[in-house]
Design a protein around this motif. Structure first.
Motif, PDB file in Angstrom:
ATOM      1  N   THR A  52      63.487  55.043  -8.762  1.00 53.77           N
ATOM      2  CA  THR A  52      63.928  54.274  -7.589  1.00 53.77           C
ATOM      3  C   THR A  52      63.474  54.911  -6.279  1.00 53.77           C
ATOM      4  OG1 THR A  52      66.063  55.424  -7.330  1.00 53.77           O
ATOM      5  CG2 THR A  52      65.983  53.550  -8.863  1.00 53.77           C
ATOM      6  N   ILE A  53      63.179  56.211  -6.293  1.00 55.83           N
ATOM      7  CA  ILE A  53      62.787  56.897  -5.054  1.00 55.83           C
ATOM      8  C   ILE A  53      61.317  57.310  -5.051  1.00 55.83           C
ATOM      9  CG2 ILE A  53      65.140  57.697  -4.587  1.00 55.83           C
ATOM     10  CD1 ILE A  53      64.316  60.451  -5.647  1.00 55.83           C
ATOM     11  N   ASN A  54      60.612  57.041  -6.160  1.00 53.81           N
ATOM     12  CA  ASN A  54      59.168  57.260  -6.231  1.00 53.81           C
ATOM     13  C   ASN A  54      58.778  58.729  -6.114  1.00 53.81           C
ATOM     14  OD1 ASN A  54      56.752  55.850  -6.726  1.00 53.81           O
ATOM     15  ND2 ASN A  54      56.105  56.122  -4.607  1.00 53.81           N
ATOM     16  N   TRP A  55      59.571  59.601  -6.733  1.00 50.10           N
ATOM     17  CA  TRP A  55      59.227  61.013  -6.820  1.00 50.10           C
ATOM     18  C   TRP A  55      58.619  61.295  -8.187  1.00 50.10           C
ATOM     19  CZ3 TRP A  55      63.573  64.712  -4.635  1.00 50.10           C
ATOM     20  CH2 TRP A  55      63.804  64.387  -3.286  1.00 50.10           C
ATOM     21  N   ARG A  56      57.706  62.266  -8.250  1.00 52.38           N
ATOM     22  CA  ARG A  56      57.140  62.723  -9.520  1.00 52.38           C
ATOM     23  C   ARG A  56      57.593  64.164  -9.752  1.00 52.38           C
ATOM     24  NH1 ARG A  56      53.147  59.670 -11.878  1.00 52.38           N
ATOM     25  NH2 ARG A  56      52.392  57.905 -10.641  1.00 52.38           N
ATOM     26  N   LEU A  57      58.416  64.336 -10.737  1.00 50.93           N
ATOM     27  CA  LEU A  57      58.923  65.665 -11.058  1.00 50.93           C
ATOM     28  C   LEU A  57      57.874  66.441 -11.835  1.00 50.93           C
ATOM     29  CD1 LEU A  57      61.376  67.599 -11.130  1.00 50.93           C
ATOM     30  CD2 LEU A  57      62.019  66.516 -13.287  1.00 50.93           C
ATOM     31  N   LYS A  58      57.625  67.701 -11.412  1.00 46.84           N
ATOM     32  CA  LYS A  58      56.612  68.527 -12.061  1.00 46.84           C
ATOM     33  C   LYS A  58      57.225  69.713 -12.814  1.00 46.84           C
ATOM     34  CE  LYS A  58      52.797  69.224  -9.700  1.00 46.84           C
ATOM     35  NZ  LYS A  58      51.882  69.605  -8.589  1.00 46.84           N
ATOM     36  N   ARG A  59      58.191  70.370 -12.191  1.00 38.39           N
ATOM     37  CA  ARG A  59      58.739  71.566 -12.833  1.00 38.39           C
ATOM     38  C   ARG A  59      60.113  71.878 -12.264  1.00 38.39           C
ATOM     39  NH1 ARG A  59      56.969  76.257 -15.432  1.00 38.39           N
ATOM     40  NH2 ARG A  59      54.865  75.424 -15.533  1.00 38.39           N
ATOM     41  N   ILE A  60      60.989  72.377 -13.140  1.00 39.56           N
ATOM     42  CA  ILE A  60      62.279  72.920 -12.705  1.00 39.56           C
ATOM     43  C   ILE A  60      62.463  74.271 -13.382  1.00 39.56           C
ATOM     44  CG2 ILE A  60      64.787  72.686 -12.774  1.00 39.56           C
ATOM     45  CD1 ILE A  60      64.535  69.769 -12.570  1.00 39.56           C
ATOM     46  N   THR A  61      62.774  75.280 -12.576  1.00 42.43           N
ATOM     47  CA  THR A  61      63.048  76.607 -13.108  1.00 42.43           C
ATOM     48  C   THR A  61      64.292  77.160 -12.441  1.00 42.43           C
ATOM     49  OG1 THR A  61      61.578  77.627 -11.476  1.00 42.43           O
ATOM     50  CG2 THR A  61      60.640  77.133 -13.629  1.00 42.43           C
ATOM     51  N   SER A  63      65.908  80.859 -11.174  1.00 48.38           N
ATOM     52  CA  SER A  63      65.659  82.266 -10.929  1.00 48.38           C
ATOM     53  C   SER A  63      66.887  82.862 -10.252  1.00 48.38           C
ATOM     54  CB  SER A  63      64.424  82.442 -10.047  1.00 48.38           C
ATOM     55  OG  SER A  63      64.230  83.793  -9.701  1.00 48.38           O
ATOM     56  N   ASN A  64      67.568  83.747 -10.963  1.00 47.46           N
ATOM     57  CA  ASN A  64      68.812  84.335 -10.452  1.00 47.46           C
ATOM     58  C   ASN A  64      69.776  83.216 -10.047  1.00 47.46           C
ATOM     59  OD1 ASN A  64      67.829  86.959 -10.854  1.00 47.46           O
ATOM     60  ND2 ASN A  64      66.778  86.939  -8.884  1.00 47.46           N
ATOM     61  N   ASP A  65      70.110  83.121  -8.753  1.00 49.60           N
ATOM     62  CA  ASP A  65      71.073  82.112  -8.321  1.00 49.60           C
ATOM     63  C   ASP A  65      70.383  80.915  -7.662  1.00 49.60           C
ATOM     64  OD1 ASP A  65      70.191  83.439  -6.102  1.00 49.60           O
ATOM     65  OD2 ASP A  65      72.146  83.490  -5.108  1.00 49.60           O
ATOM     66  N   LYS A  66      69.072  80.756  -7.879  1.00 54.09           N
ATOM     67  CA  LYS A  66      68.338  79.646  -7.274  1.00 54.09           C
ATOM     68  C   LYS A  66      67.769  78.717  -8.341  1.00 54.09           C
ATOM     69  CE  LYS A  66      66.775  81.801  -2.940  1.00 54.09           C
ATOM     70  NZ  LYS A  66      67.467  80.875  -2.032  1.00 54.09           N
ATOM     71  N   ILE A  67      67.829  77.419  -8.034  1.00 50.62           N
ATOM     72  CA  ILE A  67      67.104  76.429  -8.815  1.00 50.62           C
ATOM     73  C   ILE A  67      65.870  76.048  -8.013  1.00 50.62           C
ATOM     74  CG2 ILE A  67      67.146  74.103  -9.790  1.00 50.62           C
ATOM     75  CD1 ILE A  67      70.066  74.416 -10.292  1.00 50.62           C
ATOM     76  N   ILE A  68      64.714  76.069  -8.665  1.00 55.87           N
ATOM     77  CA  ILE A  68      63.445  75.777  -8.002  1.00 55.87           C
ATOM     78  C   ILE A  68      62.903  74.481  -8.585  1.00 55.87           C
ATOM     79  CG2 ILE A  68      61.138  76.639  -7.459  1.00 55.87           C
ATOM     80  CD1 ILE A  68      62.281  79.476  -8.109  1.00 55.87           C
ATOM     81  N   ILE A  69      62.723  73.491  -7.733  1.00 50.21           N
ATOM     82  CA  ILE A  69      62.279  72.170  -8.165  1.00 50.21           C
ATOM     83  C   ILE A  69      60.951  71.851  -7.500  1.00 50.21           C
ATOM     84  CG2 ILE A  69      62.891  69.723  -8.393  1.00 50.21           C
ATOM     85  CD1 ILE A  69      65.591  71.975  -7.176  1.00 50.21           C
ATOM     86  N   ASN A  70      59.953  71.557  -8.312  1.00 47.41           N
ATOM     87  CA  ASN A  70      58.634  71.179  -7.805  1.00 47.41           C
ATOM     88  C   ASN A  70      58.413  69.691  -8.074  1.00 47.41           C
ATOM     89  OD1 ASN A  70      55.217  71.743  -8.729  1.00 47.41           O
ATOM     90  ND2 ASN A  70      56.002  71.498  -6.664  1.00 47.41           N
ATOM     91  N   PHE A  71      58.125  68.931  -7.013  1.00 48.52           N
ATOM     92  CA  PHE A  71      57.921  67.491  -7.172  1.00 48.52           C
ATOM     93  C   PHE A  71      56.915  66.989  -6.149  1.00 48.52           C
ATOM     94  CE2 PHE A  71      61.407  68.087  -4.173  1.00 48.52           C
ATOM     95  CZ  PHE A  71      61.166  67.163  -3.170  1.00 48.52           C
ATOM     96  N   GLU A  72      56.384  65.796  -6.404  1.00 50.46           N
ATOM     97  CA  GLU A  72      55.461  65.144  -5.483  1.00 50.46           C
ATOM     98  C   GLU A  72      56.124  63.913  -4.889  1.00 50.46           C
ATOM     99  OE1 GLU A  72      51.824  64.160  -7.407  1.00 50.46           O
ATOM    100  OE2 GLU A  72      51.400  66.223  -8.036  1.00 50.46           O
ATOM    101  N   PHE A  73      55.886  63.725  -3.600  1.00 48.54           N
ATOM    102  CA  PHE A  73      56.420  62.555  -2.904  1.00 48.54           C
ATOM    103  C   PHE A  73      55.502  62.222  -1.738  1.00 48.54           C
ATOM    104  CE2 PHE A  73      59.776  60.986   0.288  1.00 48.54           C
ATOM    105  CZ  PHE A  73      59.596  59.664  -0.077  1.00 48.54           C
ATOM    106  N   ASP A  74      55.012  61.004  -1.717  1.00 44.25           N
ATOM    107  CA  ASP A  74      54.122  60.512  -0.661  1.00 44.25           C
ATOM    108  C   ASP A  74      52.913  61.427  -0.470  1.00 44.25           C
ATOM    109  OD1 ASP A  74      53.204  58.807   1.327  1.00 44.25           O
ATOM    110  OD2 ASP A  74      54.352  59.784   2.920  1.00 44.25           O
TER     111      ASP A  74
END
Length: 216
Positions: A52-61, A63-74
């Motif tokens: 619905t928002i037209n994002w492309r999810l590439k990776r989620i990791t 690390s310690n207390d962080k969530i790292i999300i890699n995605f493409e948008f526009d």
């Protein structure tokens, strides 16, 4: 582990996963997706939201207390860093953003690092956006500035002025990105997340920590 997650739940609920049209429609929003998070996560509602928002999810990791999300948008490549403490997310999100721009006969690689505070909004009433017009306009102004032999950096007075002029409208776009990101994480991790303030205090809701422009 990853292959099992994607094959079972990327396109639909388990009971509907055998329908190829539903799978193909949602799986295209996964791009070359990979994850380091446990098998218990749910891709099905999350990928439905991505469609619905037209994002492309590439990776989620994680690390310690962080969530790292890699995605493409526009056309932008986003790497988002979200601090998490159990079911609580800190309200200061950091985005590493990259994109290739073309203007006349030149090509530019732009990278910026932006820190923003999240203002909680109801994602159920979200109007999907498909273009980051304010962010793109700001970057094109930086590109124009570079033609006058200005050094493009966060310390440059002209860069600061452009950012200041556009900061309010840019905040609206990042409020939207933040709301989408939190909604996605709730669906992906199957939790109801709370956003809390950390101990850091910023005068501005949006801070550009870095800007780099390369010509090639």
């Amino acid at each position: 582990m990853l292959e099992r997650i994607v094959n079972i739940s990327a396109g639909s609920d388990y009971k509907n996963s055998s329908k190829p049209n539903r799978f193909n429609k949602s799986s295209r929003y996964l791009s070359t997706f990979s994850s380091s998070l446990p098998d218990s996560i749910s891709l099905s509602p999350a990928t439905a939201f991505l469609s619905t928002i037209n994002w492309r999810l590439k990776r989620i990791t994680k690390s310690n207390d962080k969530i790292i999300i890699n995605f493409e948008f526009d056309g932008y490549d986003f790497t988002a860093y979200v601090s998490q403490n159990e079911f609580h997310f800190q309200n200061n999100f950091e985005y590493d953003i990259k994109k290739i721009f073309e203007k006349l006969t030149e090509r530019f690689e732009v990278q910026t690092l932006i820190l923003c505070q999240h203002n909680i909004k109801n994602s159920d009433k979200l109007d999907p956006k498909f273009h980051l017009t304010v962010l793109s306009e700001m970057i094109y102004r930086f590109i124009d500035l570079s033609h006058y032999s200005y050094s493009i950096s966060v310390d440059n007075s002209e860069v600061k002025k452009i950012f200041s002029d556009m900061e309010y409208a840019l905040c609206q776009e990042f409020d939207y990105i933040n709301t989408c990101l939190l909604s996605f994480l709730e669906k992906y991790l199957t939790i109801k997340a709370d956003v809390i303030n950390d101990n850091k205090r910023y005068d501005n809701a949006l801070i550009m920590k870095q800007i780099q422009l390369k010509t090639f």
